[in-house]
Motif scaffolding. Sequence first.
Motif, PDB file in Angstrom:
ATOM      1  N   ILE A 266      -3.704  36.783  33.678  1.00  0.00           N
ATOM      2  CA  ILE A 266      -2.258  36.634  33.868  1.00  0.00           C
ATOM      3  C   ILE A 266      -1.613  35.821  32.751  1.00  0.00           C
ATOM      4  CG2 ILE A 266      -0.497  35.587  35.367  1.00  0.00           C
ATOM      5  CD1 ILE A 266      -2.149  36.358  37.751  1.00  0.00           C
ATOM      6  N   ARG A 267      -2.264  34.732  32.381  1.00  0.00           N
ATOM      7  CA  ARG A 267      -1.688  33.842  31.367  1.00  0.00           C
ATOM      8  C   ARG A 267      -2.697  33.603  30.248  1.00  0.00           C
ATOM      9  NH1 ARG A 267       2.593  30.588  31.930  1.00  0.00           N
ATOM     10  NH2 ARG A 267       1.560  28.908  30.801  1.00  0.00           N
ATOM     11  N   LYS A 268      -2.244  33.757  29.018  1.00  0.00           N
ATOM     12  CA  LYS A 268      -3.107  33.520  27.872  1.00  0.00           C
ATOM     13  C   LYS A 268      -3.211  32.026  27.600  1.00  0.00           C
ATOM     14  CE  LYS A 268      -3.833  34.838  23.039  1.00  0.00           C
ATOM     15  NZ  LYS A 268      -3.281  35.553  21.862  1.00  0.00           N
ATOM     16  N   LEU A 269      -4.393  31.575  27.230  1.00  0.00           N
ATOM     17  CA  LEU A 269      -4.616  30.176  26.891  1.00  0.00           C
ATOM     18  C   LEU A 269      -4.713  30.014  25.386  1.00  0.00           C
ATOM     19  CD1 LEU A 269      -7.269  29.335  29.643  1.00  0.00           C
ATOM     20  CD2 LEU A 269      -4.906  28.515  29.536  1.00  0.00           C
ATOM     21  N   PRO A 270      -4.403  28.813  24.862  1.00  0.00           N
ATOM     22  CA  PRO A 270      -4.501  28.600  23.413  1.00  0.00           C
ATOM     23  C   PRO A 270      -5.939  28.724  22.922  1.00  0.00           C
ATOM     24  CG  PRO A 270      -4.095  26.525  24.571  1.00  0.00           C
ATOM     25  CD  PRO A 270      -3.925  27.618  25.578  1.00  0.00           C
ATOM     26  N   GLU A 271      -6.106  28.937  21.634  1.00  0.00           N
ATOM     27  CA  GLU A 271      -7.438  29.171  21.055  1.00  0.00           C
ATOM     28  C   GLU A 271      -8.403  28.019  21.344  1.00  0.00           C
ATOM     29  OE1 GLU A 271      -7.297  30.149  16.961  1.00  0.00           O
ATOM     30  OE2 GLU A 271      -6.076  31.952  17.220  1.00  0.00           O
TER      31      GLU A 271
END
Length: 328
Positions: A266-271
């Motif tokens: 659902i939500r992308k996380l930072p690298e």
Amino acid sequence: MQYNIYDDIAKAALTQYGMAQGQRCFLGHSESVTFCIKTQAEKFLLRIHRPVSTLQGDVWQRPQVIESELLWLAALRNDTEIVVQEPVKNLQGRWLTQVLADETAEVFYCSLLHWIDGNILNAQLTPQQAYQLGLLLARLHQHSSQWQLPQNFVRPAYDRNRLQAALSALYPAVLQELISAENYKTLSVAVCQVQGMIETLAQEQNIWGLIHADLHEGNYLLYNDEFCPIDFARCGFGYYLYDIASTLQYLLPTVRPSFFEGYQAIRKLPENYLQITEGFFIMALIEVLSFHVHNPLEHKWISESVPYIVKEHIHLYLEGEPFLFDKY
């Protein structure tokens, strides 16, 4: 204060909801006094906002702070499909109800929530359940990042200042010899490192907002194979990765990858999310320790937990070694 006093307060509060005949069943007393209320048509949760211990400070008991929690619950109920305990307004159209104690004229603040059916899991989550829990937290964060806050919305913040306060709250445990001076010093070094990491993060909308902050196994129910979050009493402003770290504390390392998989559906996380999450994991551990330090019933747990945390988490964190998928 005796139970019968709280029962009188509950009875008086219910009259302000038109539920004077509701059946009251005392549930417990922790951060608030809770009753299950049964009417002919429905069940409710009544909270009298009076904690067992006031040593944590009274910020959580301020009317505006309590009302803000209720506003978020109402918004989640209206805006999403997440099943939450919807708050109930009293006969005056207010979320928060005041009751004056007859003998002392003390003011007690009460709130009423719709009851949610479901079961607390008494076993460790499976990978599929961890995936579902990741989905749930992502949905909460999705709403938080898009919701326009009402005026005068007030909740505490889980920031570097709160971390410092949590560390300071642990110092009496050193004097009581629950925590060794050496381990406290190691915790202090870790806190400095986490604070330095926090300073590199901006409070931008996609990474900072309202968080549950206490989504452990006692604060979500499983109903029809769906997770339902409860007990938003500790919700506040913070980094979404802190909320994730706080939840991961209670999951076995083997299912944590499944949690992240569900969240990122659902939500992308930072690298660099894993490195940041490990810093917040340390912060969450210290937050939990500081929450329990004034409870004598938890002193044995604290004295046993801190050496383990220092050895299995803190030392690895300070050495830059990953631990999230290996250490519980």
